[in-house]
Design an enzyme around this catalytic site. Structure first.
Site, PDB file in Angstrom:
ATOM      1  N   LYS A  14      44.370  72.689  -6.393  1.00 43.22           N
ATOM      2  CA  LYS A  14      43.529  72.591  -7.288  1.00 43.22           C
ATOM      3  C   LYS A  14      44.196  71.849  -8.815  1.00 43.22           C
ATOM      4  CE  LYS A  14      40.278  76.069  -5.478  1.00 43.22           C
ATOM      5  NZ  LYS A  14      39.522  77.305  -6.093  1.00 43.22           N
ATOM      6  N   ARG A 126      45.677  81.158   4.736  1.00 47.98           N
ATOM      7  CA  ARG A 126      45.292  81.795   3.788  1.00 47.98           C
ATOM      8  C   ARG A 126      46.002  82.997   3.446  1.00 47.98           C
ATOM      9  NH1 ARG A 126      39.709  80.835   2.114  1.00 47.98           N
ATOM     10  NH2 ARG A 126      39.371  82.939   2.141  1.00 47.98           N
ATOM     11  N   THR A 132      41.305  85.421  -3.030  1.00 45.55           N
ATOM     12  CA  THR A 132      40.532  84.660  -4.110  1.00 45.55           C
ATOM     13  C   THR A 132      40.961  85.011  -5.581  1.00 45.55           C
ATOM     14  OG1 THR A 132      38.860  84.582  -2.351  1.00 45.55           O
ATOM     15  CG2 THR A 132      38.601  83.761  -4.521  1.00 45.55           C
ATOM     16  N   ARG A 143      48.869  82.601  -4.891  1.00 47.46           N
ATOM     17  CA  ARG A 143      48.102  83.116  -5.949  1.00 47.46           C
ATOM     18  C   ARG A 143      48.778  84.250  -6.662  1.00 47.46           C
ATOM     19  NH1 ARG A 143      42.569  82.394  -2.515  1.00 47.46           N
ATOM     20  NH2 ARG A 143      42.096  80.278  -3.280  1.00 47.46           N
ATOM     21  N   ASN A 163      42.582  79.402  -9.346  1.00 50.69           N
ATOM     22  CA  ASN A 163      43.360  80.106  -8.382  1.00 50.69           C
ATOM     23  C   ASN A 163      44.209  79.105  -7.532  1.00 50.69           C
ATOM     24  OD1 ASN A 163      41.293  79.290  -6.844  1.00 50.69           O
ATOM     25  ND2 ASN A 163      40.609  81.082  -6.052  1.00 50.69           N
ATOM     26  N   HIS A 166      42.572  75.627  -2.738  1.00 49.31           N
ATOM     27  CA  HIS A 166      41.711  75.942  -1.601  1.00 49.31           C
ATOM     28  C   HIS A 166      42.122  75.808  -0.164  1.00 49.31           C
ATOM     29  CE1 HIS A 166      38.073  75.382   0.870  1.00 49.31           C
ATOM     30  NE2 HIS A 166      38.539  74.528   1.203  1.00 49.31           N
TER      31      HIS A 166
HETATM   32  P1  ADP Z   1      38.202  81.141  -1.643  1.00 47.33           P
HETATM   33  O1  ADP Z   1      38.593  79.719  -2.466  1.00 47.33           O
HETATM   34  O2  ADP Z   1      39.322  82.071  -1.664  1.00 47.33           O
HETATM   35  O3  ADP Z   1      37.764  80.759  -0.105  1.00 47.33           O
HETATM   36  P2  ADP Z   1      35.366  81.537  -2.154  1.00 47.33           P
HETATM   37  O4  ADP Z   1      34.971  80.441  -1.167  1.00 47.33           O
HETATM   38  O5  ADP Z   1      34.581  82.904  -2.300  1.00 47.33           O
HETATM   39  O6  ADP Z   1      37.003  81.725  -2.179  1.00 47.33           O
HETATM   40  O7  ADP Z   1      34.987  80.792  -3.645  1.00 47.33           O
HETATM   41  C1  ADP Z   1      35.260  79.434  -3.801  1.00 47.33           C
HETATM   42  C2  ADP Z   1      35.892  79.276  -5.222  1.00 47.33           C
HETATM   43  O8  ADP Z   1      35.147  79.697  -6.206  1.00 47.33           O
HETATM   44  C3  ADP Z   1      37.319  80.381  -5.551  1.00 47.33           C
HETATM   45  O9  ADP Z   1      38.306  79.647  -5.012  1.00 47.33           O
HETATM   46  C4  ADP Z   1      37.250  80.326  -7.119  1.00 47.33           C
HETATM   47  O10 ADP Z   1      37.907  79.367  -7.790  1.00 47.33           O
HETATM   48  C5  ADP Z   1      35.745  80.209  -7.339  1.00 47.33           C
HETATM   49  N1  ADP Z   1      34.913  81.347  -7.903  1.00 47.33           N
HETATM   50  C6  ADP Z   1      34.624  82.281  -6.723  1.00 47.33           C
HETATM   51  N2  ADP Z   1      33.993  83.340  -7.191  1.00 47.33           N
HETATM   52  C7  ADP Z   1      34.099  83.357  -8.499  1.00 47.33           C
HETATM   53  C8  ADP Z   1      33.546  83.859  -9.719  1.00 47.33           C
HETATM   54  N3  ADP Z   1      32.719  85.022  -9.760  1.00 47.33           N
HETATM   55  N4  ADP Z   1      33.318  83.321 -11.000  1.00 47.33           N
HETATM   56  C9  ADP Z   1      34.083  82.090 -10.910  1.00 47.33           C
HETATM   57  N5  ADP Z   1      34.672  81.333  -9.970  1.00 47.33           N
HETATM   58  C10 ADP Z   1      34.602  81.869  -8.849  1.00 47.33           C
END
Ligand code: ADP
Length: 197
Positions: A14, A126, A132, A143, A163, A166
């Site tokens: 990202k 992962r 996350t 992370r 973070n 993706h």
């Molecule tokens: P991952 O990327 O670990 O699969 P998710 O699919 O749950 O996580 O969420 C997608 C992305 O949205 C996250 O990587 C993060 O950048 C962002 N995100 C998730 N939850 C929040 C939140 N509560 N506030 C702000 N950004 C969020």
């Protein structure tokens, strides 16, 4: 049956990962775990591309809203605070706001997209990437080692959580994302020394 070594997953470094100079470190973490990069490119995403990358289904968007509410609750903040910050307590609407922040973030600088292959590549990547929310990700994960961002800081600053990466969550998601981001590009085949021969 497909050999576990053939499994492929999709990874995006990202904008924060690129701007922190972590491209090499992130690739190193995958390669040292015997995974191989089989396609890669730096690019600037359009809003349209990001909009079709993240699911639009109400269930996925509501989950973002639910995560936001649980962050508030874990930090001793009530639903009233959500109402104050988001103008609503409808978790689907809250999720839509968070999804919008995510799109803004993902187009804010170039990213690196890649396809990573290796034994159980989807769960393995992962695991290397970590949870996350960087503030609660285990040390030793990407992370956990390179970010301390939290949902609360992000929500108070009205932005997406930074973070770094993706990575696809399931093999179905990986297949969909590889097609979406590498549909017209070649996926390469080569043998890693000591792994494939
Ligand atoms: P991952 O990327 O670990 O699969 P998710 O699919 O749950 O996580 O969420 C997608 C992305 O949205 C996250 O990587 C993060 O950048 C962002 N995100 C998730 N939850 C929040 C939140 N509560 N506030 C702000 N950004 C969020």
């Amino acid at each position: 049956m497909m050999h576990p070594k053939e499994e492929k997953t999709f990874v995006l470094i990202k904008p924060d990962g690129v701007r922190k100079g972590l491209i090499g470190e992130i690739i190193k973490r995958f390669e040292q775990r015997d995974l191989k990069v089989v396609a890669m490119e730096m690019f600037q995403a359009t809003r349209k591309e990001i909009d079709s990358h993240y699911p639009k289904a109400d269930s996925w968007v509501r989950r973002l809203g639910e995560k936001t509410l649980s962050t508030y609750e874990k930090n001793g903040l009530s639903i009233d605070e959500v109402k104050k910050d988001f103008g609503t307590t409808d978790l689907l609407k809250v999720g839509k706001v968070v999804r919008g922040w995510l799109v803004d973030f993902m187009v804010s600088a170039p990213m690196v997209r890649m396809v990573v292959q290796g034994v159980h590549a989807v769960p393995m990547v992962r695991k290397i990437v970590g949870a996350t929310m960087p503030a609660s990700a285990e040390m030793g994960t990407i992370r956990g080692d390179y970010s301390a961002d939290s949902a609360l800081s992000a929500n108070l600053e009205r932005r997406s959580v930074y973070n770094l990466i993706h990575a696809s969550e399931t093999t179905e998601e990986a297949a969909h994302e590889i097609k979406h981001w590498f549909g017209k590009h070649p996926i390469h085949k080569y043998k890693r020394f000591g792994i494939d021969e």
